[in-house]
Design an enzyme around this catalytic site. Structure first.
Site, mmCIF file in Angstrom:
data_model
loop_
_atom_site.group_PDB
_atom_site.id
_atom_site.type_symbol
_atom_site.label_atom_id
_atom_site.label_comp_id
_atom_site.label_asym_id
_atom_site.label_seq_id
_atom_site.Cartn_x
_atom_site.Cartn_y
_atom_site.Cartn_z
ATOM 1 N N THR A 260 0.970 -0.863 -0.273
ATOM 2 C CA THR A 260 -0.103 0.038 0.354
ATOM 3 C C THR A 260 0.719 1.062 -0.128
ATOM 4 O OG1 THR A 260 0.423 0.477 2.458
ATOM 5 C CG2 THR A 260 -1.204 -0.979 1.610
ATOM 6 N N ASP A 261 0.588 2.429 -0.144
ATOM 7 C CA ASP A 261 0.561 3.953 -0.058
ATOM 8 C C ASP A 261 0.989 3.877 1.713
ATOM 9 O OD1 ASP A 261 2.148 6.090 -0.235
ATOM 10 O OD2 ASP A 261 1.313 6.665 -2.061
ATOM 11 N N TRP A 262 0.968 5.235 1.510
ATOM 12 C CA TRP A 262 1.662 5.241 3.461
ATOM 13 C C TRP A 262 -0.090 5.549 4.052
ATOM 14 C CZ3 TRP A 262 6.208 6.761 6.695
ATOM 15 C CH2 TRP A 262 5.776 6.909 7.566
ATOM 16 N N ALA A 263 -0.253 4.514 4.605
ATOM 17 C CA ALA A 263 -1.625 4.521 5.056
ATOM 18 C C ALA A 263 -3.169 4.311 4.744
ATOM 19 C CB ALA A 263 -2.059 6.028 6.373
#
Length: 729
Positions: A260-263
């Site tokens: 995933t991207d950050w969060a």
């Protein structure tokens, strides 16, 4: 690429290790944390097998300490994957990716990524979140700086080169780092150019425009992929099984890991796509995500979800296979540690040399009236003004977590070095930084500059004004920079404006007031010497615009590969100031244009001048009628008709005249850099398989449709004489 596909020995190791893992250890591999101060706390998690990857740790001593816990104190000894955003350099900073794309030279992109990998891997980083290969047609979006511009083909070629540079000849080389093409997919189409915003890209456009660079990256052997923040047509990418399972895994055969991207997983709650963290974990993992970056819903929620039957353990097993496979391919099980005592490779002279060449080839000459450039030896006094002339941090651009301004070579210092004591250099910045409003400073700079034979005005954007979450609704020069150019122009002296920025800016007035304009997307560590060489003719500009420059923000989105509409502009329309009072409603032509801006941009895609001139002639096609399995060969003569040795980026565009769905007015299909001496002529050729004319048709099938095609070989997307061919069944 050595990492593409998977050999039987690696698969056997993966299955053997997987069979010995507890459910908690499997889920732990799917958890990526960011490094924080207390190494003991991180070690405790690692020892229990609850961490698969750590990002943002750059100290090799700490990296080895953490890795030692994973290898020697955890039950199964699975190495950590150490990650960092290494976007356009680690210590030696190259031009921002948009600048590298302006070179139209994939070798520049490959070399830049290779240097970044060598430097980053020397401290223990083995995974980078690059290249960003989002198609971006809205320069208000700050992250346009991080990609390769508006064109699908150019982005595909440059992105694949970056993957090859990061990963080297073999992923298990100690100097290789795993690439992570991002953001999958459509993020560059964020509505209004506002970061993280929603997109609405229908499947056909998604497949024709936005997906091909990612497919090219897959073919280049990319080890990992990252999901994007945006929701497209209501479905966030991190929960989108269609793109992650059907396309990436099913159609392209990708077998690396998806992070995933950050969060971006937990942000699906804000999207309104998931009610809570439990639903976040369920939807992400079932959609095909393997590893979660920093939001911890997987480790928290997956055990219960598996017990409840909402996530199958076989789904977890597949995710962990993908993670372990990458770790084996990187050679981490055999060589998990970094040599803390090895000689530093940072800022190696060979790295600085290729960084300088990248900055040279990335610069775009937009205007050169009266051949004021290159500067002549007869000059006695030069005025250097503007906030970007000596801004070592700002010229590095966005995404330079590890760059050091102390190593930056600025234009001012490079100019002083190049002229020595033969020319007087007057330095008066006028403005301390790009956003400053200081009329007194402007007046002082203009008064000082009036004493010079030529004025070099360095303007643009501070690094913080582009990049992630740095979007703008207005693309004019910030602060009093426009006033500075106006004041300098009023001196009557030649004004050479050099722009260093992270995006195209609406600089029509500044271009008009300047004698010459050189555009350099934030050029990095060696930007100063590169620009000085260009100004004095030690190098000749060859860059081309990788994105269309709008006249004004109201034209956006403006890009060359648009559809034609039923009433295309003729460029003979009556514009706002020419409309008669009480004009009839039909007097303006009834075509698709703006009354205030017209139809054309400030500068088209693929545009860039040289100190010399080039002539295209004798365009010939191998056949005027081709079948779908044929290869079209296009030959033409390219002649240097000017006074300087120079390099031209020759570009090949096509248009499918009639399709089952409307097709763009032009599409870039090939380009090449050709270097010629004055008077030299070369016969140049392009080979284009007819299969590359395929598109996703009305039945959502990728086919080459028979029919008539137009073709241009030209210096930019608006030039060239059209020739014709047809494809037959």
């Amino acid at each position: 690429m050595a990492n593409k596909g998977s050999d039987a020995a690696t698969e056997k190791k993966v299955e053997s290790l997987l069979s010995r893992m507890t459910l908690e250890e499997k889920i732990g591999q799917m958890n990526q944390i960011t490094s924080y101060g207390n190494i003991e706390d991180m070690s405790s998690l690692i020892k229990k097998g609850e961490v698969g990857s750590i990002l943002n740790e750059v100290d090799p001593v700490r990296i080895n300490a953490l890795q030692r816990v994973a290898m020697e104190e955890s039950r199964l000894g699975i190495p950590l994957l150490i990650a960092r955003d290494v976007i356009h350099g680690f210590k030696t900073i190259f031009p921002i990716p948009l600048g590298q794309a302006a070179s139209f030279n994939p070798q520049i992109a490959k070399d830049g990524a290779r240097v970044a990998a060598i430097e980053a891997s020397s401290v223990g980083i083995r995974w980078t979140f690059a290249p960003m290969i989002d198609i971006a047609r809205d320069p208000r979006w700050g992250r346009i700086a991080e990609g390769c511009g508006e064109d699908t083909y150019l982005t595909s070629v440059m992105g694949a080169a970056m993957v090859e540079g990061f990963q080297g000849d073999s992923l298990n080389s100690p100097t290789s780092i795993a690439a992570c093409p991002k953001h999958f997919v459509g993020y560059g189409a964020a509505e209004g150019g506002r970061d993280y915003n929603s997109t609405f890209i229908p499947e056909r456009r998604l497949r024709n425009v936005y997906l091909p660079p990612f497919e090219a990256a897959t073919k280049a052997g990319a080890a990992t992929f990252m999901t994007s923040f945006n929701d497209n047509d209501g479905i966030p990418s991190t929960g989108n099984a269609f793109i992650l399972k059907d396309v990436l895994r099913g159609e392209w055969g990708f077998d690396g890991l998806v992070v995933t991207d950050w969060a971006s997983a937990s942000e699906m709650i804000s999207h309104g796509f998931a009610a809570d963290s439990k639903e976040v974990a369920m939807k992400s993992v079932n959609a095909g995500v393997d590893m979660e970056m920093v939001s911890y819903t997987f480790v928290k929620e997956l055990p219960a979800l598996i017990k409840e039957g909402k996530v199958k353990e076989s789904t977890i097993d597949e995710a962990v296979r993908n993670i372990l496979r990458v770790k084996y391919r990187l050679g981490l099980f055999d060589v998990p540690y970094v040599d803390e005592k090895q000689p530093s490779v940072m800022y190696d002279p060979s790295h600085l040399k290729v960084a300088k060449q990248a900055a040279v080839e990335s610069a775009i000459l937009l205007k050169n009236d009266k051949e004021v450039l290159p500067l002549q030896e007869s000059l006695k006094t030069i005025a250097v003004v503007g906030p970007m002339a000596n801004a070592p941090y700002e010229q590095l651009g966005t995404w330079i977590f590890d760059g050091e301004k102390a190593h930056t070579q600025t234009p001012l210092n490079a100019i002083k070095e190049i002229v020595g004591d033969k020319v007087q250099v007057i330095y008066e910045p006028g403005l301390a930084y790009s956003r400053e409003k200081n009329p007194a400073g402007v007046a002082k700079a203009a008064a000082v500059a009036a004493r010079a034979d030529v004025i070099l005005a360095f303007v643009g954007e501070e690094a913080i004004l582009s990049g992630e979450a740095h979007c703008l609704a207005d693309l004019n020069l910030q602060g009093d920079q426009s006033a500075l150019i106006t004041a300098l122009a009023k001196t009557g002296k030649p004004v050479v404006t050099i722009v260093m920025a992270g995006r195209p800016l609406t600089i029509g007035q500044e271009v008009e007031e300047s004698t010459a304009v050189l555009y350099s997307f934030h050029p990095g560590t060696m930007g100063g010497p590169a620009l000085a060489d260009l100004l004095w003719g030690k190098a000749v500009p060859s860059g081309k615009t990788p994105v269309t420059f709008p006249k004004m923000v109201g034209q956006i989105p403006v890009y060359y590969a648009h559809n034609n509409t039923g009433r295309p502009a003729t460029r003979n329309e009556v514009l706002l100031d020419d409309i008669a009072v009480e004009a009839g409603q039909t007097s303006l032509g009834c075509t698709s244009f703006y009354m205030d801006a017209g139809f054309d941009p400030l500068f088209p895609f693929g545009y860039g001048l040289s100190y010399t001139t080039f002539k295209y002639s004798n365009v010939k096609l191998s056949s005027a009628s081709l079948k779908k399995d044929d290869v079209l060969t296009v030959t033409f003569d390219l002649e240097n008709t000017g006074k300087y040795k120079g390099t031209e980026v020759a570009q090949l565009y096509i248009q499918d005249k009639v399709g089952s769905v409307t097709r763009p007015v032009k599409e870039l299909k090939r380009f090449t850099r050709v270097t010629l001496k004055p008077g030299e002529k070369k016969n140049v050729s392009f080979e284009l398989p007819v299969s590359e004319l395929a598109f996703w048709n009305i039945d959502m099938v990728k086919v080459v449709e028979p029919g008539d095609f137009g073709l241009w070989v030209a210096t930019d997307s608006q030039s060239g004489e059209e020739v014709f061919f047809k494809v037959v069944d």
